[in-house]
Motif scaffolding. Structure first.
Motif, PDB file in Angstrom:
ATOM      1  N   VAL A  15       0.847  -1.200   0.000  1.00  0.00           N
ATOM      2  CA  VAL A  15       0.000   0.000   0.000  1.00  0.00           C
ATOM      3  C   VAL A  15       0.879   1.244   0.000  1.00  0.00           C
ATOM      4  N   GLN A  16       1.916   1.236   0.838  1.00  0.00           N
ATOM      5  CA  GLN A  16       2.787   2.415   0.913  1.00  0.00           C
ATOM      6  C   GLN A  16       3.473   2.672  -0.428  1.00  0.00           C
ATOM      7  N   THR A  17       3.912   1.587  -1.078  1.00  0.00           N
ATOM      8  CA  THR A  17       4.577   1.747  -2.371  1.00  0.00           C
ATOM      9  C   THR A  17       3.601   2.295  -3.419  1.00  0.00           C
ATOM     10  N   ALA A  18       2.391   1.754  -3.421  1.00  0.00           N
ATOM     11  CA  ALA A  18       1.391   2.221  -4.398  1.00  0.00           C
ATOM     12  C   ALA A  18       1.086   3.695  -4.182  1.00  0.00           C
ATOM     13  N   LEU A  19       0.978   4.095  -2.926  1.00  0.00           N
ATOM     14  CA  LEU A  19       0.677   5.501  -2.631  1.00  0.00           C
ATOM     15  C   LEU A  19       1.875   6.392  -2.980  1.00  0.00           C
ATOM     16  N   ALA A  20       3.082   5.879  -2.720  1.00  0.00           N
ATOM     17  CA  ALA A  20       4.284   6.666  -3.050  1.00  0.00           C
ATOM     18  C   ALA A  20       4.404   6.859  -4.562  1.00  0.00           C
ATOM     19  N   LYS A  21       3.995   5.853  -5.321  1.00  0.00           N
ATOM     20  CA  LYS A  21       4.047   5.979  -6.782  1.00  0.00           C
ATOM     21  C   LYS A  21       2.969   6.934  -7.286  1.00  0.00           C
ATOM     22  N   SER A  22       1.849   6.976  -6.580  1.00  0.00           N
ATOM     23  CA  SER A  22       0.715   7.789  -7.043  1.00  0.00           C
ATOM     24  C   SER A  22       0.850   9.263  -6.660  1.00  0.00           C
ATOM     25  N   TRP A  23       1.472   9.527  -5.532  1.00  0.00           N
ATOM     26  CA  TRP A  23       1.489  10.893  -4.991  1.00  0.00           C
ATOM     27  C   TRP A  23       2.031  11.941  -5.987  1.00  0.00           C
ATOM     28  N   PRO A  24       3.207  11.689  -6.608  1.00  0.00           N
ATOM     29  CA  PRO A  24       3.739  12.720  -7.523  1.00  0.00           C
ATOM     30  C   PRO A  24       2.781  13.057  -8.669  1.00  0.00           C
ATOM     31  N   ARG A  25       1.859  12.155  -8.982  1.00  0.00           N
ATOM     32  CA  ARG A  25       0.944  12.416 -10.105  1.00  0.00           C
ATOM     33  C   ARG A  25      -0.463  12.765  -9.602  1.00  0.00           C
ATOM     34  N   TRP A  26      -0.583  13.075  -8.319  1.00  0.00           N
ATOM     35  CA  TRP A  26      -1.904  13.155  -7.696  1.00  0.00           C
ATOM     36  C   TRP A  26      -2.852  14.145  -8.380  1.00  0.00           C
ATOM     37  N   ASP A  27      -2.315  15.319  -8.721  1.00  0.00           N
ATOM     38  CA  ASP A  27      -3.162  16.333  -9.365  1.00  0.00           C
ATOM     39  C   ASP A  27      -3.762  15.802 -10.658  1.00  0.00           C
ATOM     40  N   ARG A  28      -2.898  15.172 -11.440  1.00  0.00           N
ATOM     41  CA  ARG A  28      -3.355  14.653 -12.733  1.00  0.00           C
ATOM     42  C   ARG A  28      -4.360  13.510 -12.532  1.00  0.00           C
ATOM     43  N   ILE A  29      -4.095  12.681 -11.533  1.00  0.00           N
ATOM     44  CA  ILE A  29      -4.984  11.541 -11.269  1.00  0.00           C
ATOM     45  C   ILE A  29      -6.375  12.035 -10.905  1.00  0.00           C
ATOM     46  N   THR A  30      -6.443  13.005 -10.006  1.00  0.00           N
ATOM     47  CA  THR A  30      -7.753  13.462  -9.536  1.00  0.00           C
ATOM     48  C   THR A  30      -8.515  14.215 -10.630  1.00  0.00           C
ATOM     49  N   ARG A  31      -7.768  14.782 -11.586  1.00  0.00           N
ATOM     50  CA  ARG A  31      -8.452  15.468 -12.682  1.00  0.00           C
ATOM     51  C   ARG A  31      -9.047  14.485 -13.674  1.00  0.00           C
ATOM     52  N   ARG A  32      -8.341  13.362 -13.851  1.00  0.00           N
ATOM     53  CA  ARG A  32      -8.711  12.477 -14.957  1.00  0.00           C
ATOM     54  C   ARG A  32      -9.396  11.186 -14.545  1.00  0.00           C
ATOM     55  N   ASP A  33      -9.330  10.800 -13.306  1.00  0.00           N
ATOM     56  CA  ASP A  33      -9.740   9.442 -12.958  1.00  0.00           C
ATOM     57  C   ASP A  33     -10.268   9.410 -11.528  1.00  0.00           C
ATOM     58  N   ASP A  34     -10.902   8.310 -11.171  1.00  0.00           N
ATOM     59  CA  ASP A  34     -11.258   8.065  -9.781  1.00  0.00           C
ATOM     60  C   ASP A  34      -9.945   7.684  -9.087  1.00  0.00           C
ATOM     61  N   PRO A  35      -9.476   8.485  -8.112  1.00  0.00           N
ATOM     62  CA  PRO A  35      -8.148   8.215  -7.541  1.00  0.00           C
ATOM     63  C   PRO A  35      -8.017   6.822  -6.954  1.00  0.00           C
ATOM     64  N   GLU A  36      -9.104   6.332  -6.358  1.00  0.00           N
ATOM     65  CA  GLU A  36      -8.980   5.010  -5.739  1.00  0.00           C
ATOM     66  C   GLU A  36      -8.765   3.925  -6.786  1.00  0.00           C
ATOM     67  N   ILE A  37      -9.447   4.061  -7.913  1.00  0.00           N
ATOM     68  CA  ILE A  37      -9.256   3.093  -8.997  1.00  0.00           C
ATOM     69  C   ILE A  37      -7.785   3.117  -9.427  1.00  0.00           C
ATOM     70  N   TYR A  38      -7.249   4.326  -9.535  1.00  0.00           N
ATOM     71  CA  TYR A  38      -5.862   4.470  -9.985  1.00  0.00           C
ATOM     72  C   TYR A  38      -4.901   3.829  -8.975  1.00  0.00           C
ATOM     73  N   VAL A  39      -5.106   4.151  -7.688  1.00  0.00           N
ATOM     74  CA  VAL A  39      -4.199   3.609  -6.660  1.00  0.00           C
ATOM     75  C   VAL A  39      -4.293   2.083  -6.612  1.00  0.00           C
ATOM     76  N   ARG A  40      -5.501   1.573  -6.737  1.00  0.00           N
ATOM     77  CA  ARG A  40      -5.658   0.112  -6.735  1.00  0.00           C
ATOM     78  C   ARG A  40      -4.931  -0.512  -7.931  1.00  0.00           C
ATOM     79  N   ARG A  41      -5.017   0.178  -9.072  1.00  0.00           N
ATOM     80  CA  ARG A  41      -4.351  -0.348 -10.266  1.00  0.00           C
ATOM     81  C   ARG A  41      -2.834  -0.387 -10.039  1.00  0.00           C
ATOM     82  N   VAL A  42      -2.314   0.692  -9.465  1.00  0.00           N
ATOM     83  CA  VAL A  42      -0.868   0.746  -9.183  1.00  0.00           C
ATOM     84  C   VAL A  42      -0.501  -0.365  -8.189  1.00  0.00           C
ATOM     85  N   MET A  43      -1.363  -0.527  -7.182  1.00  0.00           N
ATOM     86  CA  MET A  43      -1.095  -1.532  -6.148  1.00  0.00           C
ATOM     87  C   MET A  43      -1.042  -2.944  -6.763  1.00  0.00           C
ATOM     88  N   LEU A  44      -2.002  -3.243  -7.617  1.00  0.00           N
ATOM     89  CA  LEU A  44      -2.060  -4.581  -8.207  1.00  0.00           C
ATOM     90  C   LEU A  44      -0.897  -4.815  -9.168  1.00  0.00           C
TER      91      LEU A  44
END
Lengths: 399, 171
Positions: free
Chosen positions: B38-67
């Motif tokens: 979980v920590q790794t997935a969140l660390a990978k997602s954080w730098p792109r957070w603005d873009r993620i929240t503009r374009r996608d459901d953030p949880e879907i994105y984080v789950r995708r990164v996690m998997l």
């Protein structure tokens, strides 16, 4: 065991097996990892450029971003903000508190006010992207409040949690009080119950939020001979199907053996914008299908956006010694899943059980007969606490 | 390090890290690994957070990164013993025997599945995601999700001792 039964058992097994994580993932931990990743990335990039230079190649410094697709699917995370109608907890200074709070922190980010002079917020519900409030006003007649008018307003909440100024929904100026406020997830229709004073049955009014057009539904005598009186009303996501949940009783005039009462029942009718008699609708479930009628009572029941399931809030259930929120199949009328059970053993105190339009995220405020009540949302069988911490201070919440 | 959308990201972490860890446990069957994942997935997602929240459901994105991270770990991982400075099993309150039995049952069930089947089963059944959402997380077609789910259930059904466990759980 068929697929559906297998899924239910697996869901139960997984929920029991997982339990709670022993530690939290913290922001500081993530921050450290981000820094480490950047350091490694810089070192790798420097090495790559040096290698590319030595063999006469150029490389792109642009990091590939993951493919991101968007589609209109149900949310997988709870709403970021919720509306709380409640009272302040200050001793001897109780006052009405109608606010927007952050789900993550509980911080108050906005205030809800009725624009109609001398009116107060009596109820709130939410569609996807907007909140709807019932503003009613009245007078004290001999110490008892009498409502002389009600209006429904709509407002939105910004990304930072501020509430916009409420706007009157066309066709929602009612004489007297209204109850059972519901809205379709797409916000196209709202539904309320009106009347019902004395022995009169309540009337259900569906209002098109764009045109203000009304459709009226009435209770009446069911094929079983019992009388159905609607109390709580809800709509599916597109507003096509209306679900009315209410009390069922045998009239005093019914001859012996000619009436069978189900005590409580949900009926669905379609299209909701047509109007007519609810008793000609389809029976979704009776109280006895959910539990033993002598041992429990359904305090909340509403259909979810998909129209395939309904959410119920059951109190005083002797079989489970507590209060629970669960999902009922609209097709079979049977309980598919208990989302959260609060054991109260002897007696209970109940404020509300509500959910977001999809029915995925349940808000739960109830507890033992004395002392503080729990207030939170249900996350895979676990209660995530919300503010106010003492559920006694919240009358209702919506998101 | 990252300032854009930091407040929003912090809110997301506070609200969802527990749920993400539970999903991660069902994938890894190990709380320490789940937390790392979980920590790794969140660390990978954080730098792109603005873009993620503009374009996608953030949880879907984080789950995708996690998997995706978990799949990568699975491909790389050494399946031998893991070094630990602490004894992994610690005393727990409550009915320990029942908890351990349930946890073992869940592990046994998940162990017979492929990584892909396990992922679909966990997302559909435990996380209650729709088939469309699972498809979005895994970046595949809805039909693939349906067929993978069907294969996973069929595989579980073929395990006689596991069916017995599930029937016991159903009672």
């Amino acid at each position: 065991m068929n697929d559906e039964e297998m899924e239910i058992v697996l869901s139960k097994l997984f929920s029991t097996a997982v339990g709670d994580p022993p530690d939290h993932v913290t922001l500081s931990g993530i921050r450290r990892q981000v820094v480490r990743r950047r350091v490694i990335k810089c070192a790798t990039a420097t090495a790559a450029v040096a290698l590319a230079g030595s063999i006469g190649l150029t490389i792109s410094a642009n990091a590939a971003s993951p493919t991101v697709t968007t589609s209109p699917v149900a949310p997988s995370a709870p709403p970021r903000y919720y509306a709380e109608l409640g009272i302040s907890g200050e001793a001897n200074h109780h006052s009405q508190v109608d606010v927007i709070r952050s789900t993550a922190t509980g911080a108050i980010t906005g205030k809800i006010r009725c624009p109609w002079a001398k009116s107060s917020v009596y109820d709130a519900t939410a569609s996807t992207g907007a909140f709807f409030i019932n503003c009613s006003r009245g007078e004290l007649n001999g110490g008892r409040p009498t409502l002389d008018g009600s209006r429904i307003y709509r407002f939105t909440v910004s990304g930072s949690g501020h509430a916009s100024r409420p706007v009157l929904v066309p066709g929602t100026q009612f004489a007297g009080g209204i109850g059972g406020l519901g809205v379709s997830a797409d916000g196209s229709e709202v539904v309320v119950t009106t009347g019902g004073t004395g022995s009169a049955l309540r009337t259900v009014v569906v209002v098109n939020t764009t045109t203000g057009a009304h459709a009226t539904w009435t209770g009446g005598i069911l094929p079983s001979g019992a009388v159905f009186n609607p109390e709580q009303v809800s709509l599916t996501g597109n507003g096509k199907v209306l679900a009315a949940f209410g009390r069922v009783h045998c009239p005093k005039t019914a001859a012996k053996g000619t009436c069978k009462s189900a005590d409580q029942e949900m009926i669905e009718v379609s299209p909701a914008s047509k109007g007519g008699s609810l008793v000609h609708g389809r029976e979704v479930f009776q109280q006895s299908w959910i539990g033993k009628t002598s041992q429990m009572y359904i305090n909340a029941a509403f259909i979810n956006a998909s129209g395939k399931t309904a959410t119920v809030g059951v109190v005083n259930d002797a079989a489970s010694s507590g209060i629970w929120a669960g999902v009922v199949s609209v097709k079979t009328g049977r309980v598919i899943k208990v989302q959260y059970l609060l054991t109260t053993s002897n007696g209970f105190s109940y404020r509300f059980i509500t959910a977001d339009p999809t029915g995925q995220f349940v808000l739960f405020d109830a507890g033992p007969p004395r002392g503080a009540l729990v207030n939170g949302w249900v996350d895979h069988g676990h209660l995530v606490h919300l503010k106010p911490a003492d559920g006694n201070l919240a009358d209702t919440e919506a998101w | 390090v990252v300032d854009a959308g930091a407040e929003e990201f912090a809110s997301f972490v506070a609200a969802r890290e527990g749920a993400l860890q539970r999903t991660a446990w069902l994938l890894t069957c190990d709380w320490a690994l789940a937390q790392d994942l979980v920590q790794t997935a969140l660390a990978k997602s954080w730098p792109r957070w603005d873009r993620i929240t503009r374009r996608d459901d953030p949880e879907i994105y984080v789950r995708r990164v996690m998997l995706n991270t978990w799949m990568t770990w699975r491909r790389r991982s050494w399946r031998g013993e893991r070094a630990s400075e602490q004894v992994p099993e610690t005393p727990a309150p409550g009915d320990l025997a029942a908890e351990v039995a349930t946890r073992l049952a869940a592990r046994q069930l998940l162990a017979v599945l492929t990584d892909r089947q396990r992922t679909v089963l966990v997302l559909r059944i435990f996380d209650d995601l729709s088939e469309a959402q699972v498809a979005q997380v895994l970046d595949c077609a809805v039909g693939t999700v349906k067929s993978t789910m069907s294969q996973a259930l069929a595989k579980l059904r073929d395990q006689p001792h596991l069916v017995e466990l599930m029937e016991r759980e159903a009672r």
